[in-house]
Design a protein around this motif. Structure first.
Motif, PDB file in Angstrom:
ATOM      1  N   LEU A 152      -3.937 -10.930  19.428  1.00 33.02           N
ATOM      2  CA  LEU A 152      -4.142  -9.961  18.347  1.00 33.02           C
ATOM      3  C   LEU A 152      -5.613  -9.871  17.998  1.00 33.02           C
ATOM      4  CD1 LEU A 152      -1.170 -10.988  16.013  1.00 33.02           C
ATOM      5  CD2 LEU A 152      -1.174  -9.447  17.976  1.00 33.02           C
ATOM      6  N   ASP A 153      -6.092  -8.607  17.800  1.00 30.97           N
ATOM      7  CA  ASP A 153      -7.512  -8.427  17.490  1.00 30.97           C
ATOM      8  C   ASP A 153      -7.688  -7.257  16.520  1.00 30.97           C
ATOM      9  OD1 ASP A 153     -10.306  -8.547  17.550  1.00 30.97           O
ATOM     10  OD2 ASP A 153     -10.422  -7.166  19.259  1.00 30.97           O
ATOM     11  N   GLY A 154      -8.297  -7.527  15.380  1.00 29.52           N
ATOM     12  CA  GLY A 154      -8.685  -6.468  14.444  1.00 29.52           C
ATOM     13  C   GLY A 154      -7.555  -5.872  13.652  1.00 29.52           C
ATOM     14  N   LEU A 155      -6.427  -6.589  13.500  1.00 29.18           N
ATOM     15  CA  LEU A 155      -5.297  -6.019  12.763  1.00 29.18           C
ATOM     16  C   LEU A 155      -5.427  -6.212  11.266  1.00 29.18           C
ATOM     17  CD1 LEU A 155      -4.112  -6.007  15.656  1.00 29.18           C
ATOM     18  CD2 LEU A 155      -1.917  -6.638  14.677  1.00 29.18           C
ATOM     19  N   GLU A 156      -6.216  -7.171  10.829  1.00 29.22           N
ATOM     20  CA  GLU A 156      -6.305  -7.446   9.401  1.00 29.22           C
ATOM     21  C   GLU A 156      -7.053  -6.334   8.672  1.00 29.22           C
ATOM     22  OE1 GLU A 156      -7.353  -9.406  11.758  1.00 29.22           O
ATOM     23  OE2 GLU A 156      -6.000 -11.132  11.775  1.00 29.22           O
ATOM     24  N   GLY A 157      -6.640  -6.105   7.450  1.00 29.34           N
ATOM     25  CA  GLY A 157      -7.356  -5.166   6.577  1.00 29.34           C
ATOM     26  C   GLY A 157      -6.974  -3.707   6.751  1.00 29.34           C
ATOM     27  N   HIS A 158      -5.987  -3.410   7.634  1.00 31.54           N
ATOM     28  CA  HIS A 158      -5.548  -2.024   7.836  1.00 31.54           C
ATOM     29  C   HIS A 158      -4.175  -1.812   7.214  1.00 31.54           C
ATOM     30  CE1 HIS A 158      -8.938  -1.330  10.409  1.00 31.54           C
ATOM     31  NE2 HIS A 158      -8.541  -2.250  11.305  1.00 31.54           N
ATOM     32  N   TYR A 159      -4.018  -0.665   6.581  1.00 30.65           N
ATOM     33  CA  TYR A 159      -2.759  -0.366   5.910  1.00 30.65           C
ATOM     34  C   TYR A 159      -2.240   1.008   6.342  1.00 30.65           C
ATOM     35  CZ  TYR A 159      -3.899  -4.326   2.953  1.00 30.65           C
ATOM     36  OH  TYR A 159      -4.197  -5.575   2.504  1.00 30.65           O
ATOM     37  N   LEU A 160      -0.922   1.095   6.356  1.00 28.60           N
ATOM     38  CA  LEU A 160      -0.248   2.341   6.705  1.00 28.60           C
ATOM     39  C   LEU A 160       0.626   2.785   5.531  1.00 28.60           C
ATOM     40  CD1 LEU A 160       1.037   1.315  10.255  1.00 28.60           C
ATOM     41  CD2 LEU A 160      -1.067   2.559   9.734  1.00 28.60           C
ATOM     42  N   ARG A 161       0.982   4.042   5.550  1.00 28.92           N
ATOM     43  CA  ARG A 161       1.926   4.578   4.568  1.00 28.92           C
ATOM     44  C   ARG A 161       3.110   5.134   5.347  1.00 28.92           C
ATOM     45  NH1 ARG A 161       3.414   4.121  -0.740  1.00 28.92           N
ATOM     46  NH2 ARG A 161       4.412   6.036  -1.454  1.00 28.92           N
ATOM     47  N   GLY A 162       4.274   4.475   5.217  1.00 30.69           N
ATOM     48  CA  GLY A 162       5.400   4.936   6.006  1.00 30.69           C
ATOM     49  C   GLY A 162       6.661   4.173   5.711  1.00 30.69           C
ATOM     50  N   SER A 163       7.642   4.412   6.563  1.00 29.95           N
ATOM     51  CA  SER A 163       8.925   3.735   6.449  1.00 29.95           C
ATOM     52  C   SER A 163       8.839   2.423   7.216  1.00 29.95           C
ATOM     53  CB  SER A 163      10.034   4.626   7.017  1.00 29.95           C
ATOM     54  OG  SER A 163      11.230   3.899   7.139  1.00 29.95           O
ATOM     55  N   HIS A 164       9.034   1.306   6.510  1.00 30.96           N
ATOM     56  CA  HIS A 164       8.875  -0.018   7.118  1.00 30.96           C
ATOM     57  C   HIS A 164       9.852  -0.211   8.280  1.00 30.96           C
ATOM     58  CE1 HIS A 164       9.482  -4.369   7.558  1.00 30.96           C
ATOM     59  NE2 HIS A 164       8.208  -4.493   7.146  1.00 30.96           N
ATOM     60  N   ALA A 165      11.110   0.134   8.072  1.00 26.83           N
ATOM     61  CA  ALA A 165      12.126  -0.135   9.085  1.00 26.83           C
ATOM     62  C   ALA A 165      11.880   0.660  10.362  1.00 26.83           C
ATOM     63  CB  ALA A 165      13.504   0.177   8.523  1.00 26.83           C
ATOM     64  N   THR A 166      11.550   1.963  10.225  1.00 30.20           N
ATOM     65  CA  THR A 166      11.382   2.781  11.425  1.00 30.20           C
ATOM     66  C   THR A 166      10.091   2.442  12.158  1.00 30.20           C
ATOM     67  OG1 THR A 166      10.401   4.526  10.055  1.00 30.20           O
ATOM     68  CG2 THR A 166      12.765   4.691  10.522  1.00 30.20           C
ATOM     69  N   LEU A 167       9.016   2.139  11.426  1.00 30.31           N
ATOM     70  CA  LEU A 167       7.782   1.715  12.102  1.00 30.31           C
ATOM     71  C   LEU A 167       7.996   0.365  12.798  1.00 30.31           C
ATOM     72  CD1 LEU A 167       4.930   2.712   9.628  1.00 30.31           C
ATOM     73  CD2 LEU A 167       5.486   3.737  11.835  1.00 30.31           C
ATOM     74  N   LEU A 168       8.795  -0.522  12.198  1.00 26.73           N
ATOM     75  CA  LEU A 168       9.113  -1.793  12.834  1.00 26.73           C
ATOM     76  C   LEU A 168       9.824  -1.555  14.156  1.00 26.73           C
ATOM     77  CD1 LEU A 168       9.210  -4.890  12.690  1.00 26.73           C
ATOM     78  CD2 LEU A 168      11.366  -4.680  11.428  1.00 26.73           C
ATOM     79  N   GLN A 169      10.711  -0.534  14.162  1.00 25.38           N
ATOM     80  CA  GLN A 169      11.419  -0.215  15.402  1.00 25.38           C
ATOM     81  C   GLN A 169      10.454   0.263  16.473  1.00 25.38           C
ATOM     82  OE1 GLN A 169      14.585   2.570  14.883  1.00 25.38           O
ATOM     83  NE2 GLN A 169      15.205   2.541  17.030  1.00 25.38           N
ATOM     84  N   VAL A 170       9.434   1.016  16.081  1.00 25.17           N
ATOM     85  CA  VAL A 170       8.427   1.489  17.043  1.00 25.17           C
ATOM     86  C   VAL A 170       7.735   0.302  17.710  1.00 25.17           C
ATOM     87  CG1 VAL A 170       6.247   2.715  17.296  1.00 25.17           C
ATOM     88  CG2 VAL A 170       8.065   3.700  15.897  1.00 25.17           C
TER      89      VAL A 170
ATOM     90  N   ARG B 154      -4.577   6.388   8.270  1.00 28.77           N
ATOM     91  CA  ARG B 154      -4.913   5.226   7.444  1.00 28.77           C
ATOM     92  C   ARG B 154      -4.453   5.461   6.005  1.00 28.77           C
ATOM     93  NH1 ARG B 154     -11.079   4.226   7.506  1.00 28.77           N
ATOM     94  NH2 ARG B 154     -10.430   2.432   6.231  1.00 28.77           N
ATOM     95  N   HIS B 155      -4.278   4.336   5.307  1.00 30.36           N
ATOM     96  CA  HIS B 155      -3.895   4.428   3.897  1.00 30.36           C
ATOM     97  C   HIS B 155      -4.612   3.318   3.129  1.00 30.36           C
ATOM     98  CE1 HIS B 155      -1.555   5.143   0.317  1.00 30.36           C
ATOM     99  NE2 HIS B 155      -1.230   3.839   0.271  1.00 30.36           N
ATOM    100  N   LYS B 156      -5.124   3.677   1.953  1.00 28.60           N
ATOM    101  CA  LYS B 156      -5.764   2.670   1.104  1.00 28.60           C
ATOM    102  C   LYS B 156      -4.711   2.085   0.170  1.00 28.60           C
ATOM    103  CE  LYS B 156     -10.305   4.872   1.060  1.00 28.60           C
ATOM    104  NZ  LYS B 156     -11.380   5.446   0.203  1.00 28.60           N
ATOM    105  N   PRO B 157      -4.632   0.767   0.106  1.00 31.11           N
ATOM    106  CA  PRO B 157      -3.624   0.167  -0.790  1.00 31.11           C
ATOM    107  C   PRO B 157      -3.942   0.470  -2.238  1.00 31.11           C
ATOM    108  CG  PRO B 157      -5.119  -1.505   0.047  1.00 31.11           C
ATOM    109  CD  PRO B 157      -5.442  -0.242   0.802  1.00 31.11           C
ATOM    110  N   ASP B 158      -2.931   0.385  -3.082  1.00 35.25           N
ATOM    111  CA  ASP B 158      -3.097   0.663  -4.512  1.00 35.25           C
ATOM    112  C   ASP B 158      -4.184  -0.237  -5.090  1.00 35.25           C
ATOM    113  OD1 ASP B 158      -1.079   2.420  -4.249  1.00 35.25           O
ATOM    114  OD2 ASP B 158       0.481   1.064  -5.021  1.00 35.25           O
ATOM    115  N   GLY B 159      -5.087   0.362  -5.879  1.00 38.01           N
ATOM    116  CA  GLY B 159      -6.162  -0.389  -6.508  1.00 38.01           C
ATOM    117  C   GLY B 159      -7.397  -0.483  -5.661  1.00 38.01           C
ATOM    118  N   ASP B 160      -7.323  -0.042  -4.402  1.00 36.72           N
ATOM    119  CA  ASP B 160      -8.505  -0.088  -3.523  1.00 36.72           C
ATOM    120  C   ASP B 160      -9.198   1.261  -3.588  1.00 36.72           C
ATOM    121  OD1 ASP B 160     -10.402  -0.426  -1.663  1.00 36.72           O
ATOM    122  OD2 ASP B 160      -9.064  -0.807   0.026  1.00 36.72           O
ATOM    123  N   HIS B 161     -10.352   1.360  -4.202  1.00 32.96           N
ATOM    124  CA  HIS B 161     -11.092   2.616  -4.340  1.00 32.96           C
ATOM    125  C   HIS B 161     -12.398   2.568  -3.578  1.00 32.96           C
ATOM    126  CE1 HIS B 161      -8.220   3.814  -7.390  1.00 32.96           C
ATOM    127  NE2 HIS B 161      -8.416   2.627  -7.964  1.00 32.96           N
ATOM    128  N   ALA B 162     -12.494   1.631  -2.666  1.00 34.54           N
ATOM    129  CA  ALA B 162     -13.744   1.509  -1.919  1.00 34.54           C
ATOM    130  C   ALA B 162     -13.921   2.671  -0.996  1.00 34.54           C
ATOM    131  CB  ALA B 162     -13.741   0.202  -1.145  1.00 34.54           C
TER     132      ALA B 162
END
Length: 981
Positions: free
Chosen positions: A857-875, A973-981
């Motif tokens: 695994l490389d570079g996965l930390e710090g990235h967020y998505l906006r979607g359906s957890h179950a269906t993206l897990l299936q992908v 990409r999606h910014k998590p709640d409270g992240d305004h950077a």
């Protein structure tokens, strides 16, 4: 035999009163008025063409020009034979644009402030000799009956009486459409009276003078010079010029234009009139040689023009003499009444200050009253001018010559008329130049020589002698000098100048097989009341309200409409209605001043297309040639659009709906007729809010949108596209609505089946994974009773709980995966950490997968998505499972992520053999698999691709240069709640 002047006057007034009574009943009793629409009645009403010239002047013309007198009626026959190509197009144009006079027609086509006034003034001048002819004929015929010199008082009394009846016939009130059923019926009746009078006096003359047809044959045999005298003028020429003059007079004389087009109640009646009216004229004119020969044989010794009255006098029959006089009076009075009505309309609209509605008191003025009194004054003024002209020309012999001068005047409009109908490049410059030259030629070659001959102008040179054209007959010479120069200058003027925008638009409306222009822009007025208020500034409140309501009734529009398309159509109808009252020039000025258009001054593309569609569907004449082929292609494309299974709506720049196909009508339960012309915000819920929000959003697509409808929940895809002109300006929008409810259900079932298959593969792995912590729990539990130390007991319990949590995590992951939702929607979306969902997918994959496989695994930390957890897990499970199955022993699967703009790029590389090039293009097709039979369903990657697309991303496959397969997953990409950077 002599009759008293009082008796003649009483009979004349009684006859005119009878005509008025017929007209009055037709106007007041609808059942009688409907008779005026009959095609036979319409054909007879055109008999106004036959004036006192027919009754009296024809005999004098026959004596001087022989059988050339027939050309005056053969030319009319030729004009009516061309009804499909000449008269019917003019009728269509005058009805569509509500053009009620010759000046209106030419002012509509040749857009100049001078066109209408010049045509009106020239028609007035050109027809004055003809009006004078009628007064002269009636006065002189009365003089023959009374054996007195016709006094001016008789002519003046007749003129005053005709003025009164003209007002009663056509100026008792203002008719918005200028249709007077009573006038049509009265003129048809007087045509029958003329025909009976002519045929009656001819029959009497035939048997009283010759004893029948055999006696006539005997007299002609004994007097062969009588027949030769009629043939000789024909051999000398002149017939061609006469034919042209009669051809033009058939429909361009003001009275003919008025009865043919303005008073035409039933357009279909023109089909019968095309042959019935020439037949009527033939019946009127065939007896003329018999009357002439009877007068010669009887040696009447009076003016040839009045042989018919002379024969009645010879027979000492007052009743027969009165019949002939009534016939002549009927012909003269009908001509004068209809002509003055037509000229009064032109005079009021173009030559009178009574309709200059721009003064300060205009708002309070009664428009209809001003028009009514204006026309009445013009009727009196025109007949007064005719009487004055009669007084000047008493010394002129020959009634026919006065009539031919009027024929030559209206013939000057022929070049402009041909250009009006057939030549789109014809313009006001060419028309005014040509007409000016024609008027000048007409004055110099016909009017001034006539006045010189009458002694009014002394020393006027003979233009024909000056140009050494004595070989030509006078009429051919005059026609060449006036009409020839007129046509040449008309063509040259039009070729050397360009028509303006309004003329181009009018040219398309006039020319056959062309669509009218779309005008310019949309009204600034927001509703009907605002339009009324604006018009009231010029027309007055009452007239403005009446005209707007009349236009609404014509169009069948509700008063509460706010659609800008409806308001534009209403504006056009108001202009056309006002054109029928005030003429097209003044109507356009009023509408342009008070019902202003938007600043863009143009129609959008979608609105133009809608307007063209409407006009093509409602046009009266069929298309032909290339225009017909283009219309067939248009209909074919429109049918395709309407029958598409995909909902399609076209919108104007303001949100007005200009197109709505059948699929969309079925989906929304809103018919095409209800939708087109409305604004988006006027649609029923939920479509108004949904479509408005979609149009205003920056997104070009919305996928799998849940919409609650009366027939249940529907899943929709929405797409939109902007329409732009060549300059990049927005012209409108196209919205596509795709109902994917059934497809979404099928995809959900397929995805669920794929999950169940995965769960089956995971079962053994789950058992193995749970077995280790269960063994640990069992060992700890067995030792627990032997422990005495409380701290040891507590520690053992915590170890048991830790193993329990491990088991719960494994089971929960499987349960979550097995009970995934049926598809992504805004309500089920959540913020997801990329590294967490990938780790979970790796853990589930290992449950039933190989233990030797490593994940880098490389570079996965710090990235967020906006979607359906179950269906993206299936992908991710599907992609990692494919990588595992393709990788050799002890291989490594690389998973790397990076941010690129607004998206996250996730790359999954395996170390397998890669994918064949022929399979890359079909990899995401349902049921396509590269695995052996029985080892794959071919649904994993298609399901993954569909889920990624529903999340606004994409999934691609490729081969790594160093070997192995590579899957590239791109998601927003999606910014998590409270992240305004």
């Amino acid at each position: 035999m002599t009759l008293s002047l009082g008796l003649i006057y009483a009979v004349g007034v009684a006859y005119l009163a009878l005509l008025f009574g017929i007209a009055f009943l037709a106007d007041r009793v609808p059942r009688i008025g409907r008779i005026a629409a009959n095609s036979w009645v319409f054909s007879l009403s055109l008999g106004v063409y036959a004036t006192s010239w027919t009754f009296y002047g024809n005999l004098g013309f026959l004596a001087d020009h022989g059988y050339l007198y027939l050309t005056i009626y053969l030319g009319v026959t030729l004009a009516f034979a061309a009804t499909p190509w000449l008269l019917r197009p003019i009728l269509r144009l005058t009805r569509e644009q509500q053009l009620t006079s010759l000046a209106d027609l030419f002012a509509f086509r040749y857009r100049s402030r001078w066109t209408g006034p010049i045509v009106a003034l020239f028609m007035l001048s050109g027809v004055l000799p003809y009006i004078a002819l009628q007064i002269k004929a009636v006065a002189e015929s009365a003089g023959v009956l009374t054996a007195e010199t016709p006094p001016h008082l008789l002519a003046l009394t007749f003129s005053a009486t005709i003025a009164l009846f003209a007002i009663l016939f056509g100026a008792r009130h203002i008719a918005p459409r200028e249709k007077h059923a009573g006038l049509v019926l009265a003129i048809a009746f007087e045509s029958i009276v003329k025909l009976l009078a002519i045929l009656g006096i001819t029959a009497v003359a035939l048997y009283a003078v010759f004893g029948g047809f055999s006696g006539l044959d005997t007299w002609l045999t004994e007097n062969p010079e009588a027949v030769d005298a009629l043939y000789a003028p024909v051999r000398e020429g002149g017939w061609f010029a006469m034919m042209i003059l009669a051809f033009a007079a058939a429909f361009l004389l003001p009275r003919q234009f008025h009865m043919l087009f303005t008073e035409n109640i039933n357009p279909a009646a023109l089909n019968r009139a095309a042959w019935a009216f020439p037949a009527f004229l033939l019946l009127l004119n065939l007896p003329m040689p018999v009357l002439y020969w009877a007068g010669e044989a009887a040696g009447l010794g009076i003016d040839t023009n009045y042989y018919a009255i002379g024969i009645a006098g010879m027979l000492d029959s007052p009743s027969l003499a009165l019949l002939v006089f009534i016939g002549g009076l009927s012909a003269a009075s009908a001509m004068m009444i209809v002509t003055t009505l037509a000229l009064a309309h032109m005079g009021t609209n173009y030559l009178s200050p009574l309709t200059r509605l721009h003064d300060e008191d205009s708002a309070a003025a009664n428009l209809y009253s001003r028009l009514l009194w204006g026309r009445r004054l013009w009727i009196v003024f025109i007949i007064g001018l005719g009487y004055a002209f009669y007084g000047l020309l008493q010394v002129v012999e020959g009634l026919a010559q006065l009539g031919l001068i009027s024929f030559a005047a209206v013939a000057q409009l022929l070049p402009g008329l041909i250009g009006l109908m057939l030549w789109k490049q014809a313009n006001r410059v060419g028309f005014l130049l040509g007409l000016g030259a024609g008027i000048t030629g007409w004055l110099l070659t016909l009017v001034l020589p006539l006045m010189a001959k009458a002694g009014i102008i002394a020393g006027y040179p003979d233009p024909q002698a000056m140009l050494r054209a004595e070989a030509l007959d006078p009429w051919t010479f005059a026609l060449m000098c006036s009409l020839g120069i007129n046509a040449v200058l008309f063509v040259l003027g039009s070729l050397l100048t360009r028509p303006n925008r309004e003329e181009t638009e009018a040219g398309r409306a006039c020319c056959p097989n062309e669509s009218a222009g779309t005008g310019g822009g949309l009204p600034l007025a927001g509703d009907v009341t605002e339009m009324e208020t604006a018009l009231a500034a010029t027309l007055g409140a009452s007239a403005a309200r009446h005209e707007v309501q009349r236009a609404l009734d014509d169009l069948g529009l509700p008063r509460h409409t706010r659609s800008r398309g409806d308001l534009r159509t209403l504006r056009e109808r108001i202009e056309r209605n006002l054109s029928g009252l005030l003429g097209p020039v003044l109507a356009r000025m009023i509408v342009d001043q008070h019902l202003r258009l938007d600043a863009a001054g143009r129609h959008t593309l979608s609105e133009s297309l809608r307007r063209v569609e409407e006009q093509l569907e409602t046009r009266a004449l069929p298309l032909s040639g290339l225009a017909a082929e283009l219309d067939a292609l248009r209909r074919f494309h429109r049918q395709i659009l309407h029958e598409l299974p995909l909902g399609v709506a076209s919108l104007g720049t303001t949100g007005e709906i200009t197109g709505w196909n059948q699929a969309l009508a079925k989906l929304t339960a809103i018919s095409t007729e209800q939708a087109v012309g409305c604004n988006l915000q006027q649609l029923e819920s939920p479509w108004a809010g949904l479509l408005t929000a979609f149009i205003e959003s920056p997104d070009r697509q919305w996928y799998k949108l849940n919409v609650d409808l009366p027939d249940g929940n529907r899943r929709l895809n929405l797409h939109k596209s902007a329409l732009q002109d060549e300059h990049g300006r927005l012209e409108g929008r196209i919205v596509l609505i795709e109902d994917i409810t059934e497809r979404a259900q099928l995809e959900s079932e397929i995805a669920h089946g794929d999950r169940l298959a995965s769960i089956g593969r995971f079962a053994a792995g789950v058992a193995h994974e749970i077995g280790n912590p269960l063994t640990g729990i069992a060992s700890l539990a067995q030792n627990l009773p032997l422990e005495q130390d409380p701290e040891e007991v507590r520690g053992t319990a915590e170890d048991i709980l830790a193993q329990t949590r491990r088991i719960n995590a494994i089971v929960q992951s499987l349960v979550t995966f097995a009970h995934a939702d049926e598809g992504p929607s805004a309500g089920h979306f959540e913020t997801i950490a990329l590294d967490a969902i990938v780790q979970e997918a790796i853990r589930l994959t290992r449950l039933a997968g190989r233990k030797d496989l490593r994940f880098d695994l490389d570079g996965l930390e710090g990235h967020y998505l906006r979607g359906s957890h179950a269906t993206l897990l299936q992908v991710f499970i599907n992609l990692l499972t494919n990588a595992e199955q393709a990788s050799p022993e002890n291989a490594t699967v690389s998973i790397s992520a990076s941010a690129r703009g607004r998206n996250i790029h996730l790359i999954i590389d395996d170390r397998g053999p890669g994918i064949e090039e022929s399979s890359l293009e079909r990899l995401f097709e349902p049921f396509f698999t590269t695995k052996p039979a029985g080892h794959g369903t071919g649904l994993g990657l298609p399901v993954a691709y569909s889920i990624v697309r529903d999340h606004g991303g994409t999934l691609m496959a490729a081969n790594r240069p160093e070997g192995g397969a590579r899957f590239i997953l791109i998601l927003p990409r999606h910014k998590p709640d409270g992240d305004h950077a």
